[in-house]
Design an enzyme around this catalytic site. Structure first.
Site, PDB file in Angstrom:
ATOM      1  N   PRO A  55      -5.486 -10.247  18.189  1.00  0.00           N
ATOM      2  CA  PRO A  55      -6.290 -10.321  19.418  1.00  0.00           C
ATOM      3  C   PRO A  55      -7.748 -10.713  19.128  1.00  0.00           C
ATOM      4  O   PRO A  55      -8.442 -11.210  20.005  1.00  0.00           O
ATOM      5  CB  PRO A  55      -6.247  -8.888  19.983  1.00  0.00           C
ATOM      6  CG  PRO A  55      -5.186  -8.169  19.218  1.00  0.00           C
ATOM      7  CD  PRO A  55      -4.986  -8.890  17.920  1.00  0.00           C
ATOM      8  N   HIS A  91       0.816  -1.221   0.000  1.00  0.00           N
ATOM      9  CA  HIS A  91       0.000   0.000   0.000  1.00  0.00           C
ATOM     10  C   HIS A  91       0.844   1.264   0.000  1.00  0.00           C
ATOM     11  O   HIS A  91       0.374   2.324   0.407  1.00  0.00           O
ATOM     12  CB  HIS A  91      -0.959  -0.018   1.206  1.00  0.00           C
ATOM     13  CG  HIS A  91      -2.011  -1.083   1.101  1.00  0.00           C
ATOM     14  ND1 HIS A  91      -2.823  -1.477   2.143  1.00  0.00           N
ATOM     15  CD2 HIS A  91      -2.403  -1.854   0.036  1.00  0.00           C
ATOM     16  CE1 HIS A  91      -3.642  -2.440   1.741  1.00  0.00           C
ATOM     17  NE2 HIS A  91      -3.400  -2.681   0.475  1.00  0.00           N
TER      18      HIS A  91
HETATM   19  P1  OAD Z   1      -7.233  -2.979  10.219  1.00  0.00           P
HETATM   20  O1  OAD Z   1      -7.380  -1.792  11.077  1.00  0.00           O
HETATM   21  O2  OAD Z   1      -8.336  -3.317   9.295  1.00  0.00           O
HETATM   22  O3  OAD Z   1      -6.996  -4.255  11.130  1.00  0.00           O
HETATM   23  C1  OAD Z   1      -6.055  -4.228  12.171  1.00  0.00           C
HETATM   24  C2  OAD Z   1      -6.064  -5.588  12.819  1.00  0.00           C
HETATM   25  O4  OAD Z   1      -5.062  -5.581  13.815  1.00  0.00           O
HETATM   26  C3  OAD Z   1      -7.388  -5.928  13.528  1.00  0.00           C
HETATM   27  O5  OAD Z   1      -7.793  -7.229  13.103  1.00  0.00           O
HETATM   28  C4  OAD Z   1      -7.032  -5.917  15.003  1.00  0.00           C
HETATM   29  O6  OAD Z   1      -7.744  -6.881  15.752  1.00  0.00           O
HETATM   30  C5  OAD Z   1      -5.553  -6.250  14.939  1.00  0.00           C
HETATM   31  N1  OAD Z   1      -4.770  -5.755  16.092  1.00  0.00           N
HETATM   32  C6  OAD Z   1      -4.999  -4.711  16.919  1.00  0.00           C
HETATM   33  N2  OAD Z   1      -4.018  -4.595  17.830  1.00  0.00           N
HETATM   34  C7  OAD Z   1      -3.135  -5.602  17.572  1.00  0.00           C
HETATM   35  C8  OAD Z   1      -1.909  -6.016  18.159  1.00  0.00           C
HETATM   36  N3  OAD Z   1      -1.359  -5.381  19.195  1.00  0.00           N
HETATM   37  N4  OAD Z   1      -1.275  -7.091  17.632  1.00  0.00           N
HETATM   38  C9  OAD Z   1      -1.795  -7.756  16.569  1.00  0.00           C
HETATM   39  N5  OAD Z   1      -2.955  -7.404  15.978  1.00  0.00           N
HETATM   40  C10 OAD Z   1      -3.617  -6.343  16.463  1.00  0.00           C
HETATM   41  O7  OAD Z   1      -5.835  -2.843   9.455  1.00  0.00           O
HETATM   42  P2  OAD Z   1      -5.334  -3.632   8.156  1.00  0.00           P
HETATM   43  O8  OAD Z   1      -5.791  -5.036   8.155  1.00  0.00           O
HETATM   44  O9  OAD Z   1      -3.894  -3.362   8.038  1.00  0.00           O
HETATM   45  O10 OAD Z   1      -5.418   0.532   3.429  1.00  0.00           O
HETATM   46  O11 OAD Z   1      -6.112  -2.840   7.034  1.00  0.00           O
HETATM   47  C11 OAD Z   1      -5.840  -3.096   5.703  1.00  0.00           C
HETATM   48  C12 OAD Z   1      -5.883  -1.818   4.908  1.00  0.00           C
HETATM   49  O12 OAD Z   1      -7.125  -1.142   5.167  1.00  0.00           O
HETATM   50  C13 OAD Z   1      -4.843  -0.788   5.310  1.00  0.00           C
HETATM   51  O13 OAD Z   1      -3.597  -1.010   4.688  1.00  0.00           O
HETATM   52  C14 OAD Z   1      -5.464   0.494   4.855  1.00  0.00           C
HETATM   53  C15 OAD Z   1      -6.863   0.267   5.363  1.00  0.00           C
HETATM   54  O14 OAD Z   1      -7.860   0.997   4.783  1.00  0.00           O
HETATM   55  C16 OAD Z   1      -5.327   1.701   2.794  1.00  0.00           C
HETATM   56  O15 OAD Z   1      -5.274   2.778   3.376  1.00  0.00           O
HETATM   57  C17 OAD Z   1      -5.277   1.540   1.313  1.00  0.00           C
END
Ligand code: OAD
Length: 252
Positions: free
Chosen positions: A220, A125
């Site tokens: 989590p 991204h």
């Molecule tokens: P999300 O915000 O969708 O998901 C974050 C994930 O991290 C969730 O499933 C949480 O449960 C988990 N989480 C929170 N704290 C954590 C920790 N300490 N350790 C491990 N996991 C934890 O973020 P992404 O999956 O990265 O794109 O989202 C994907 C894309 O959506 C991003 O790259 C962005 C967003 O819109 C763009 O901006 C194009």
């Protein structure tokens, strides 16, 4: 207290021919970088992505969009890698040292993996640190303080936009191809800290699994893939990953 891990998982970490890792915002949460979809703290709980993270939003209000991304850039500049980033950099070194292959694919735009020592990171991204002129495509690395004008301009006069991928845009072709190749070639796939709802990144998990890789999910919360993963560990990556590495590599 260190949690007991499945012996097959520890063995896979020690002996996989090719480990591919997909990370999402959760891996940086313990560094103080907000995630997107967590109910109270996620960016998309407070801001509307349609107003900030699309080409149409930038066309409509370049000042607002540039200001928002520059604020994120400056706030990430105050963050440092956490124990989860460091553990992934360690497992990369260990895997390469024993002759294995290792591919780190991230959806994150903060470059905290690189700051922790990971190499050859595939950024699906883009990144907050490189901005691109919308007219001449010239890219500039922006490591300085906050911009003084919004939006800022390239020397050719064009507007500079953040080098991140917005909704409705294609992922960088080469990065996606490399990520897909790794997903189909690896025998161990780790999905760490991602909600697994944004495609095509989330599709890599299925691709890896269909090609025969065993999958570890660390989060989590349950994700759409938790039920299908070979191993699913509930918890923060900054806690689980160091424990996992220590169990895999110090108990040998
Ligand atoms: P999300 O915000 O969708 O998901 C974050 C994930 O991290 C969730 O499933 C949480 O449960 C988990 N989480 C929170 N704290 C954590 C920790 N300490 N350790 C491990 N996991 C934890 O973020 P992404 O999956 O990265 O794109 O989202 C994907 C894309 O959506 C991003 O790259 C962005 C967003 O819109 C763009 O901006 C194009």
């Amino acid at each position: 207290m260190t949690q007991p891990f499945d012996a097959d998982l520890l063995d896979a970490l020690r002996s996989a021919h090719h480990i591919a890792v997909l990370t999402g915002a959760g891996v940086s949460a313990e560094s103080g970088v907000p995630t997107f979809r967590d109910a109270l703290t996620g960016l998309w709980a407070r801001y509307d992505p349609a107003q900030l993270a699309t080409p149409e939003a930038f066309e409509r209000d370049p000042e607002l969009v540039a200001r928002w991304y520059d604020e994120r850039r400056c706030s990430v500049a105050r963050c440092v890698p956490n124990a989860g980033h460091v553990a992934l950099a360690q497992v990369q070194r260990q895997t390469i040292d024993r002759g294995g292959a290792f591919t780190l694919i991230t959806q994150n735009v903060d470059r905290l993996h690189q700051a922790a020592g990971s190499i050859d990171v595939i950024e699906l991204h883009g990144t907050l640190w490189v901005w691109r002129c919308i007219d001449c495509d010239m890219e500039t690395e922006e490591r300085g303080p906050a911009f003084s004008a919004f939006p800022s301009h390239c020397s050719c006069g064009g507007l500079k936009r953040p080098g991140v991928v917005w909704f409705g845009e294609e992922l960088p072709r080469h990065a996606l191809l490399q990520a897909q190749r790794a997903a189909t070639a690896c025998d161990l796939f780790l999905s760490i800290g991602t909600s697994s709802v944004v495609y095509p990144a989330a599709g890599l998990i299925d691709q890896a699994s269909r090609a025969g890789a065993r999958v570890l999910d660390v989060n989590p919360q349950e994700t759409p893939y938790s039920g299908r993963a070979t191993w699913s560990l509930r918890g923060a990556s900054g806690e689980i990953l160091p424990q996992l590495l220590s169990a895999a590599f110090t108990a040998e």
